[in-house]
Write an enzyme that holds these catalytic residues in place. Structure first.
Site, PDB file in Angstrom:
ATOM      1  N   HIS A 158      32.639  43.343  32.460  1.00 38.11           N
ATOM      2  CA  HIS A 158      31.967  43.981  31.319  1.00 38.11           C
ATOM      3  C   HIS A 158      30.865  43.103  30.718  1.00 38.11           C
ATOM      4  CE1 HIS A 158      34.811  47.210  31.469  1.00 38.11           C
ATOM      5  NE2 HIS A 158      35.838  46.472  31.102  1.00 38.11           N
ATOM      6  N   ASP A 193      38.608  48.374  39.154  1.00 38.89           N
ATOM      7  CA  ASP A 193      39.237  48.273  37.833  1.00 38.89           C
ATOM      8  C   ASP A 193      39.167  49.669  37.199  1.00 38.89           C
ATOM      9  OD1 ASP A 193      39.714  45.884  35.537  1.00 38.89           O
ATOM     10  OD2 ASP A 193      38.972  47.782  34.726  1.00 38.89           O
ATOM     11  N   HIS A 195      38.343  50.501  34.374  1.00 37.68           N
ATOM     12  CA  HIS A 195      37.185  50.633  33.477  1.00 37.68           C
ATOM     13  C   HIS A 195      35.887  50.417  34.254  1.00 37.68           C
ATOM     14  CE1 HIS A 195      40.564  49.179  30.827  1.00 37.68           C
ATOM     15  NE2 HIS A 195      40.242  50.352  30.303  1.00 37.68           N
ATOM     16  N   ASP A 282      44.542  47.524  36.356  1.00 42.16           N
ATOM     17  CA  ASP A 282      44.847  48.326  35.167  1.00 42.16           C
ATOM     18  C   ASP A 282      44.765  49.826  35.444  1.00 42.16           C
ATOM     19  OD1 ASP A 282      42.136  48.031  35.472  1.00 42.16           O
ATOM     20  OD2 ASP A 282      41.761  47.282  33.435  1.00 42.16           O
TER      21      ASP A 282
HETATM   22 ZN    ZN Z   1      39.832  47.166  33.004  1.00 46.05          ZN
END
Ligand code: ZN
Length: 344
Positions: A158, A193, A195, A282
């Site tokens: 991120h 991931d 996200h 995740d």
């Molecule tokens: Zn994540």
């Protein structure tokens, strides 16, 4: 498999963060490092500590002023007796504000976008160690005849060139990919991931020599909220070199592996010299993030499909949080990497 780690990665450890109107447990606890290390130690891998290194590979993707800020911000924070022990931003510029401030609180808000990146006295040491793990993994991949696993923590995908975000300070995946591009030419990045890898997307947005693929929860329904849509396909100089596959909450193995097959087909057509997997667990069914429902068998199947590409592969650990199943997800994935399925 060669596994790279560094014990300093466990020094940054913040108990809670302020979100949704209350303090909640921080998702990225140092215990993750120990869980990952224990999982790989019991699986017969060659486990190596990353050596110390310089900042050159880091500033190849990050603004040097941002890296300087990150390194020194906590010491500056502690010189303010009225401030608490952890540096956390309380104000941010918006799309209406564009003047870079010189005040410490303003600068912290300038270089971050939320409360998810608290900074302690040990944060820089840990994020630097995590980046060095990715760097050493990339260096070792050149001479390796098998995938290399960079056991990074804190995560990185991120983080933008000059912005910490979503628990990420330095973008380990991007740092490694940039380094690998010097040795291997075209690079494919596959981010699994749960996200969206928004920082990685931003870093390579205009790069036609790096294909960035991400499979993640629909940004209309989960972090990072402001990026990750399917129509984000790359800058003018690199249209088609960014591939987002947003999926709904509750996605299970079948649709997730179908999306993975789509991303792998694009990577195969791109014909990279090496690939980097931004490896998050995740998306798992028992992860506390509770977004997708990927099983241990799903991770093993994903790994086998990735291994079947037959491409030099660096695995960079991203998310995946504390649950009794976390170590098993890693073991399933690494086990799957060593058992490629012919014809995938
Ligand atoms: Zn994540």
């Amino acid at each position: 498999m060669l596994v790279i780690h560094h014990p300093d990665q466990a020094r940054h450890d913040v108990e809670s963060v302020f979100r949704t109107g209350k303090f909640i447990p921080h998702f990225d606890r140092a215990e993750r490092y120990r869980v990952f290390l224990e999982a790989v130690t019991g699986q017969g891998h060659q486990v190596v500590q990353a050596p110390a290194g310089g900042l050159e590979a880091i500033t190849a993707v990050h603004d040097p002023a941002y890296v300087d800020f990150l390194k020194g911000v906590h010491a500056r924070w502690m010189r303010r007796p009225e401030f608490g022990p952890i540096a956390v931003p309380s104000v941010h510029p918006t799309h209406r504000m564009h003047r870079r401030p010189t005040d410490l609180v303003g600068e912290l808000g300038w270089y971050s976008n939320s409360t998810t990146c608290p900074i302690t006295a040990d944060t820089w040491t840990s994020v630097l160690a995590s980046a060095q793990v990715a760097i050493h993994g990339a260096e070792r991949l050149a001479a390796a005849d098998a995938p290399v696993y960079a056991m990074c923590r804190p995560p990185g995908h991120h983080a933008y060139p000059d912005l910490m975000s979503g628990g990420c300070y330095l973008n380990n995946t991007a740092i490694a990919a940039q380094l690998l591009s010097r040795r291997f030419g075209r690079i494919g990045i596959l981010d699994i991931d749960v996200h969206h890898g928004n920082g990685t997307q931003a870093i390579f947005w205009d790069r036609a020599d790096v294909l960035t693929c991400s499979i993640h929860v629909d940004p209309n329904d989960g972090a990072p909220l402001y990026a990750g849509h399917a129509d984000e396909v790359g800058g003018d100089a690199a249209r088609g070199c960014n591939d987002n596959q947003p999926l709904p909450r509750g996605t299970g193995d079948g649709p997730w592996l179908a999306a993975l097959d789509g991303a792998l087909a694009r990577i195969r057509r791109f014909a990279p010299g090496a690939i980097v997997i931004a490896l998050g667990f995740d998306a798992a069914e028992h992860d506390p993030v509770a977004t997708f429902r990927i099983t241990e068998a799903g991770f093993a199947a994903a790994a086998a499909r990735i291994a079947a590409l037959g491409c030099p592969t660096l695995l960079v650990q991203e998310g995946g949080y504390l649950s009794p199943s976390l170590g098993r997800y890693l073991r399933s994935f690494l086990g799957g990497m060593s058992r490629p399925r012919p014809g995938c």
